[in-house]
Design an enzyme around this catalytic site. Structure first.
Site, PDB file in Angstrom:
ATOM      1  N   CYS A 131       0.836  -1.208   0.000  1.00  0.00           N
ATOM      2  CA  CYS A 131       0.000   0.000   0.000  1.00  0.00           C
ATOM      3  C   CYS A 131       0.870   1.258   0.000  1.00  0.00           C
ATOM      4  CB  CYS A 131      -1.003  -0.035   1.153  1.00  0.00           C
ATOM      5  SG  CYS A 131      -2.388   1.091   0.913  1.00  0.00           S
ATOM      6  N   HIS A 242      -3.548  -5.315   0.224  1.00  0.00           N
ATOM      7  CA  HIS A 242      -3.059  -5.710   1.549  1.00  0.00           C
ATOM      8  C   HIS A 242      -3.143  -7.220   1.769  1.00  0.00           C
ATOM      9  CE1 HIS A 242      -2.580  -1.859   3.803  1.00  0.00           C
ATOM     10  NE2 HIS A 242      -3.384  -1.391   2.861  1.00  0.00           N
ATOM     11  N   GLU A 244      -1.757  -9.028   3.982  1.00  0.00           N
ATOM     12  CA  GLU A 244      -1.719  -9.439   5.402  1.00  0.00           C
ATOM     13  C   GLU A 244      -3.104  -9.444   6.053  1.00  0.00           C
ATOM     14  OE1 GLU A 244      -0.811  -6.564   4.240  1.00  0.00           O
ATOM     15  OE2 GLU A 244      -1.872  -5.104   5.474  1.00  0.00           O
TER      16      GLU A 244
END
Ligand code: NAG
Ligand code: NAG
Ligand code: NAG
Length: 315
Positions: A131, A242, A244
């Site tokens: 990001c 993202h 994660e």
């Protein structure tokens, strides 16, 4: 005779069957990856510390078999050089600081330059940006902030994969059916107001020659933005999305993709980057120094009731 044949065959398949990958190097099975801390900008979180790392990024990397060390801001060049020579890769997290003037951006620039210099002398040091971290990589390469309004706020999307994705290093070990899902199902979480328009990216000579675009997406404003990149030559990787959050963030108001395939994509990107770090043989000068640098010396705080993260390390 039979034994000899089998032996011969085994030898042949050993030396000639394997695909001609990069030259054989020593693999480091105890990699340590640095995560650069970032200035705390969120007013809800400011009381807890001046800088922070959400634990989702830490768990994400750890899940693929590495250890993490937090890297503080505002250190001196010799201090950063010492850290660089002790760790095997670096991650730039998402967030909300200036790409050129923040302490985060300044420290990242030091690691970027060290990684460039290292590569030229045969020393492999991978960088990963997620990001804002992805945007930062583009700013470092371009020498400028090229962001434009490209909002995808709280939405999971499939990736529009480019022709370069299939032959990329990042996606090379993804099963073909997962690549298909990645291009069809909403497996990537997006939480951004800005992005790099594909047109801007392709029109910038530095970016165009440095990175391959592996995927793009469409923003609310209609603009197409770059969503996944990898260095053509350098082991530098960036995702506007993202990975994660798919495994380590659970706020019910957020569109974190938790499907089986989203979790696989999250794991395989971490696996990829940690494998890149295994190619680095940097190490701390002593076990004592290593122990003191690891994230295990810190405890994350529960913040699930005041943010969309579950836990955060504050520094
Ligand atoms: C870094 O140094 C600057 C200038 O002294 C200071 O304003 C800033 O608060 C420091 N940042 C951190 C994260 O300590
Ligand atoms: C983004 O949009 C806002 C409001 O529409 C505008 O004020 C701002 O200048 C735009 N920023 C960029 C980088 O285009
Ligand atoms: C959030 O949770 C923490 C830990 O349980 C608690 O100390 C804090 O008061 C809570 N904050 C709010 C705003 O609910």
């Amino acid at each position: 005779m039979l034994t000899l044949c089998v032996l011969l065959l085994t030898m042949i398949s050993c030396c000639c069957g394997a695909f001609p990958g990069p030259p054989k190097q020593q693999i480091n099975d105890r990699p340590i990856i640095g995560i650069l801390t970032q200035e705390t900008e969120d007013d809800n979180l400011k009381p807890f510390g001046k800088t922070y790392i959400p634990s989702s990024y830490v768990k994400y990397l750890e899940s693929a078999g590495c250890r993490v060390t937090p890297v503080k801001l505002n250190l001196t060049l010799p201090e950063y050089e010492k850290i660089f020579n002790s760790i095997n890769g670096m991650m730039f997290i998402g967030g909300a600081v200036n790409l050129l003037t923040s302490d985060f951006a300044k420290a990242a620039a030091v690691f970027y330059k060290l990684a460039l210099k290292a590569y030229v002398s045969g020393d492999y040091f991978p960088l990963w940006g997620t990001c804002l971290g992805f945007q930062l990589l583009t700013a470092l390469v371009a020498g400028d902030d090229l962001l434009t309004n490209a909002t995808v706020e709280n939405k999971a999307l499939p990736l529009k994969l480019t022709a370069d994705a299939e032959s990329s290093r990042m996606f090379r070990n993804f099963p073909p059916e997962l690549m298909k899902s990645l291009s069809q199902e909403p497996l990537t979480g997006n939480f951004h107001h800005y992005g790099i328009a594909t047109q801007t990216f392709e029109g910038n000579e530095r970016l165009e020659s440095f990175f391959s675009i592996l995927s793009t997406n469409k923003a609310k404003e209609g603009v197409e933005f770059v969503s996944t990149i990898e260095g053509k030559k350098y082991p530098f990787y960036g995702v506007q999305w993202h990975p994660e959050v798919s495994r380590f963030q659970w706020h019910p108001d957020q569109e974190f993709p938790h499907s089986v395939n989203a979790v696989r994509v999250s794991y395989l990107t971490a696996d990829f980057f940690v494998n890149e770090a295994r190619r680095s043989s940097h190490h701390f000068s002593s076990a004592k120094e290593e122990d003191a640098a690891l994230i295990y010396n810190y405890s994350p705080l529960y913040v699930g009731n005041i943010s969309s993260y579950m836990q955060i390390y504050f520094f």
